[in-house]
Design an enzyme around this catalytic site. Structure first.
Site, short mmCIF file in Angstrom:
data_model
loop_
_atom_site.label_atom_id
_atom_site.label_comp_id
_atom_site.label_asym_id
_atom_site.label_seq_id
_atom_site.Cartn_x
_atom_site.Cartn_y
_atom_site.Cartn_z
N ASP A 63 0.82 -1.20 0.00
CA ASP A 63 0.00 0.00 0.00
C ASP A 63 0.86 1.26 0.00
O ASP A 63 2.07 1.21 0.22
CB ASP A 63 -0.90 0.02 1.23
N TYR A 124 6.89 -9.76 6.79
CA TYR A 124 6.89 -8.33 7.04
C TYR A 124 7.45 -8.03 8.43
O TYR A 124 7.40 -8.89 9.32
CB TYR A 124 5.47 -7.77 6.98
#
Length: 286
Positions: A63, A124
């Site tokens: 994003d 992540y």
């Protein structure tokens, strides 16, 4: 669906990283915003002197504002173009790309490779500081400041209820036709020597806003605003909870993407395209 490359083309793997601050995410957008995909595709077209833009496929579509250290993409290039430019392509991209995006490796991909569908996991990291003085100015673009003291043990205890295969609808922004079933392999917090709290979040794949929603829920546990069992109860409810805060993107970095051995790439790609459902559930990112 096959991952066979069109005759006369070569599939090329790119390993890359970027600082997401000034990008409107990975994917090209109709309004022409600056994106990582657009930046690299434009650079590829320029340095190979091509009239055509060759489209990238990426392992994880990050994003706006999210960073990547170990992102992977692929592009199918005409064999003649690849043969002409392969030895100088990396250096030419370095000269053309902006300083907030780097391609580190460009190589012919093994048979069956698909940057998105062949991946078996993505890892992540989310970084937070609860230092009452705030964030180190040199780290402010990559670390979130949380203005409450955080209990790492409580956060890790709460995280245990979230690990495994679940429907993460309560922690995802729903997309039409997309499943929210994921296998969360690792969700763990540690406080580093410099005091920064780092979450490691590893899964086969992620649905939209999933990592930042999980982090937001666990921060509420860590600062005492919610009990340890609350994130698990939210998960079990199966619907978006307005109390789950999607934390800001700048603390999030895609660190690494994992792939199986070359002989299993094509099989993994086929498997990943199957829409999943949980046992006993009907049919059916980040």
């Amino acid at each position: 669906m096959s991952d066979d490359v069109q005759d006369g083309f070569v599939r090329v793997r790119l390993d890359l990283s970027y600082d997401g601050k000034d990008f409107s995410g990975w994917a090209k957008q109709a309004q022409g915003q600056r994106t990582v995909q657009g930046e690299i595709e434009d650079a590829l077209r320029t340095v190979t002197r091509s009239k055509e833009t060759y489209e990238l496929t990426v392992a994880g579509r990050t994003d706006a504002g999210v960073h990547a250290r170990g992102q992977v993409a692929h592009v199918d290039l005409p064999a003649e173009l690849w043969d002409e430019h392969r030895d100088k392509l990396l250096r030419r991209l370095a000269g053309r790309l902006s300083h907030d995006v780097r391609v580190w490796k460009v190589e012919e991909a093994p048979a069956g490779f698909n940057a998105r569908f062949s991946a078996v996991w993505r890892r992540y990291a989310y970084r937070v500081t609860d230092n009452p003085g705030g964030v180190d100015p040199l780290l402010r673009g990559h670390v979130l400041w949380h203005d409450w003291a955080l209990d790492v043990d409580a956060m890790n205890e709460a995280a245990t209820a979230l690990v495994g295969e679940h429907d993460f609808a309560a922690y995802c922004k729903k997309r039409e036709g997309a499943t929210t079933i994921r296998t969360l392999q690792v969700l763990r917090w540690e406080r580093r020597d410099d005091g920064i709290l780092e979450a490691t979040v590893k899964a086969d794949a992620f649905c939209h806003n999933m990592v930042r929603s999980l982090v937001g829920a666990l921060l509420f546990v860590g600062d005492g605003h919610r009990p340890v069992d609350w994130p698990g109860k939210v998960l079990a409810a199966g619907v978006r909870d307005s109390a789950v805060h999607v934390v800001r993107p700048h603390g999030l970095t895609l660190e690494e993407v994992g792939y199986p051995e070359d002989a299993l790439l094509a099989a993994r790609s086929r498997e990943a395209r199957n829409k999943r459902s949980l046992p006993g559930a009907g049919g059916g990112c980040c």
